[in-house]
Design an enzyme around this catalytic site. Structure first.
Site, PDB file in Angstrom:
ATOM      1  N   HIS A 171      43.008 -71.522 -17.896  1.00  0.00           N
ATOM      2  CA  HIS A 171      42.391 -72.783 -17.575  1.00  0.00           C
ATOM      3  C   HIS A 171      41.746 -72.563 -16.209  1.00  0.00           C
ATOM      4  CE1 HIS A 171      46.077 -74.323 -19.810  1.00  0.00           C
ATOM      5  NE2 HIS A 171      45.117 -75.148 -20.215  1.00  0.00           N
ATOM      6  N   ASN A 172      40.487 -72.010 -16.557  1.00  0.00           N
ATOM      7  CA  ASN A 172      39.440 -71.552 -15.490  1.00  0.00           C
ATOM      8  C   ASN A 172      38.102 -72.505 -15.721  1.00  0.00           C
ATOM      9  OD1 ASN A 172      38.312 -70.068 -17.555  1.00  0.00           O
ATOM     10  ND2 ASN A 172      39.743 -68.471 -16.959  1.00  0.00           N
ATOM     11  N   PRO A 173      37.096 -72.023 -14.964  1.00  0.00           N
ATOM     12  CA  PRO A 173      35.778 -72.452 -15.393  1.00  0.00           C
ATOM     13  C   PRO A 173      35.229 -72.299 -16.764  1.00  0.00           C
ATOM     14  CG  PRO A 173      35.751 -71.593 -13.093  1.00  0.00           C
ATOM     15  CD  PRO A 173      37.073 -71.216 -13.695  1.00  0.00           C
ATOM     16  N   ASP A 320      38.941 -79.569 -26.448  1.00  0.00           N
ATOM     17  CA  ASP A 320      39.842 -79.154 -25.509  1.00  0.00           C
ATOM     18  C   ASP A 320      40.666 -77.987 -26.385  1.00  0.00           C
ATOM     19  OD1 ASP A 320      41.001 -78.419 -22.978  1.00  0.00           O
ATOM     20  OD2 ASP A 320      42.744 -80.192 -23.405  1.00  0.00           O
TER      21      ASP A 320
END
Length: 409
Positions: A171-173, A320
Site C-alpha cells: 500500500h504505497n504510491p 483496487d
C-alpha cells in the site's frame, strides 16, 4: 444533419430505457458458494468471510438518497451537449510538464498490461504524481476546472509523502498509481467514459489516487482488535477507508495544495462531488465486497434500475483488486508485496498476544492456494458483474445506435 438525427434518436432510446428504480438487498449477503464445500482450505474461506463480508446492523435499512444519481442522468448529459463532447474529447498536450521518457511510456496508459513498476523506475519514484497529472490532462480536466499546476504538483507531492508514511511494501504510491491507471483502462475499454460528466470524471480519478492515503499496512480488523486511535475515531466502521478520504480532503487545506480553488460553487464543494468521492473510497472497504457485488447482481436483473454511482463504486473497487487479472509477471510481483504486509501484521499480532489473522502467519500460510481462493471467490465474480454492467447497460444503447446509423445511411 445525420449526427443531429442520430443524437435525437439516442436521446429517445435512453429516455425510454433508463428508469430511476432500485432493487434493494441486504448489504451483508454472502454468496452461497462460499458456505458450501469446495477445494479452498478452511483457513482461506475464513479469511474470505472475515475480509470480504460485513454483518453490521447499521448498514441495513439505510435510506437511499432522495435524489439518486441514476443512469438516466446520461439523458440529461446528452440534452446539455455533454455526451457529444465526451465522444470527441481530446487529449491536452502538456508536454512541457512530463519528462520525455515518461511521455513515451504513457503511450500505453490505456493498456491492461501497463507496467506501473517501470513507470516508477523511470520517473524516480513519482509514478503517482505523473499518473494523476496525465489522467487529469488526458480528459482536459486541468483546463476545464482551472487547476493550478503549482497546486496540482504540490498536492501530488503531499499524496506521495502520505502514501510513504509507513513505508509499506504494497500500500504505497505505486499501488495508487496502478489503481488509477487500471481505472482508466476500465473507463476507456467499456465506453463508460462517455457517460460521465467532467465532475464525475474528476471525482473518479481523485478517488483512485487517494483511496489508500496514509494506509498503515494493517487491516481494519487489526485496528479494531488493537483499539487503535483510528478505530476509536471512526467507531470501528471502515476505519482505514474513512481515514483515507478524510486525509485527502484535509491535505487540500495545506499551503499551495488547493487544487479545487477555481472550482465553481456549483461544482465543489458540492454535495454531489464530495459524496461521490466518499462513496467510492468507502466502497474499497473489503468487508463491503459481497454485499456490493450481490446488490449489483440483483440490479442487473433490471438494468434500467442500475444507478450510475453504484457502477462507479464497483469500478473503483475492481481497479483496487485488479492485479490477479493482470499478466503473470505483474500479478506475481504484487502478490509478493502483499504477502510481506500480511506477514508483518501477523508478527505484530503474535507479539501482542492476539489471534493471528487469516493468511498472516508466515509459518503456515499457503500463498498459492490463497490466491486461487481469492481469484475464484472474489476476482472472477466481481469482473463477471462488471462485464454484465458493460454488456447489459452499454450494449442496448450501442446496438440501437448502430441500427439507427444503418437506417440513416
Amino acid at each position: 444533419e445525420h449526427i443531429r438525427r442520430n443524437i435525437e434518436y439516442a436521446i429517445a432510446v435512453m429516455e425510454s430505457r433508463y428508469v430511476n428504480r432500485v432493487v434493494e438487498i441486504p448489504d451483508d449477503e454472502v454468496p452461497a458458494t462460499l458456505s458450501g464445500e469446495g477445494p479452498v482450505p478452511p483457513e482461506i474461506k475464513r479469511w474470505l468471510v472475515q475480509t470480504f463480508t460485513s454483518r453490521r446492523a447499521d448498514v441495513r435499512g439505510r435510506k437511499e438518497s432522495e435524489t439518486r444519481r441514476s443512469l438516466r442522468s446520461v439523458v440529461h448529459a446528452v440534452q446539455a451537449g455533454m455526451f457529444v463532447e465526451r465522444m470527441f474529447r481530446k487529449t491536452s498536450v502538456g508536454v512541457q510538464n512530463l519528462p520525455p521518457e515518461v511521455q513515451e511510456h504513457f503511450k500505453n496508459i490505456d493498456s491492461w498490461s501497463y507496467d506501473v513498476f517501470e513507470l516508477d523506475r523511470i520517473s524516480d519514484g513519482n509514478s503517482l504524481k505523473f499518473v494523476f497529472y496525465e489522467l487529469l490532462n488526458k480528459y482536459d480536466l486541468i483546463r476545464k476546472f482551472k487547476i493550478p499546476l503549482k497546486s496540482l504538483f504540490a498536492y501530488s507531492a503531499r499524496l506521495q509523502r502520505g502514501y510513504r508514511k509507513y513505508n509499506n511494501r504494497y500500500h504505497n504510491p505505486i499501488h495508487a498509481a496502478d489503481v488509477a491507471q487500471s481505472l482508466n483502462c476500465l473507463l476507456v475499454s467499456s465506453g463508460f467514459v462517455h457517460w460521465l460528466s467532467d465532475l464525475e470524471m474528476f471525482s473518479m480519478i481523485m478517488a483512485a489516487v487517494v483511496h489508500d492515503l496514509e494506509h498503515s499496512g494493517t487491516t481494519n480488523t487489526f485496528h479494531t482488535n488493537t483499539r487503535s486511535p483510528l478505530a476509536q475515531m471512526y467507531n470501528d466502521k471502515s476505519v482505514l477507508e474513512n481515514h483515507h478520504i478524510s486525509s485527502a480532503f484535509r491535505l487540500l487545506n495545506e499551503e499551495d495544495c488547493d487544487i479545487l480553488v477555481n472550482f465553481s460553487k456549483d461544482d465543489y464543494p458540492s454535495k454531489e462531488a464530495r459524496t461521490l468521492m466518499i462513496d467510492m473510497v468507502l466502497a474499497t472497504d473489503m468487508s463491503q465486497h459481497f454485499g456490493q457485488v450481490k446488490k449489483l447482481q440483483s440490479n442487473l436483473q433490471h438494468p434500467e434500475s442500475l444507478e450510475k454511482s453504484r457502477a462507479m463504486c464497483l469500478m473503483i473497487h475492481s481497479a483496487d483488486i485488479n492485479h490477479p487479472s493482470k499478466q503473470w509477471e505483474l500479478h506475481c510481483r504484487w502478490t509478493e508485496r502483499l504477502v510481506v504486509e500480511f506477514f508483518e501484521q501477523g508478527d505484530q499480532e503474535r507479539k501482542l498476544g492476539l489471534p493471528l489473522s487469516p493468511l498472516c502467519d508466515r509459518h503456515t500460510t499457503m500463498v498459492a492456494q490463497s490466491q486461487i481462493g481469492f481469484m475464484d471467490y472474489v476476482i472472477k465474480p466481481t469482473y463477471d458483474v462488471l462485464f454484465d454492467i458493460f454488456r447489459n447497460v452499454n450494449g442496448p444503447v450501442v446496438r440501437d445506435a448502430i441500427l439507427s446509423l444503418r437506417r440513416a445511411s
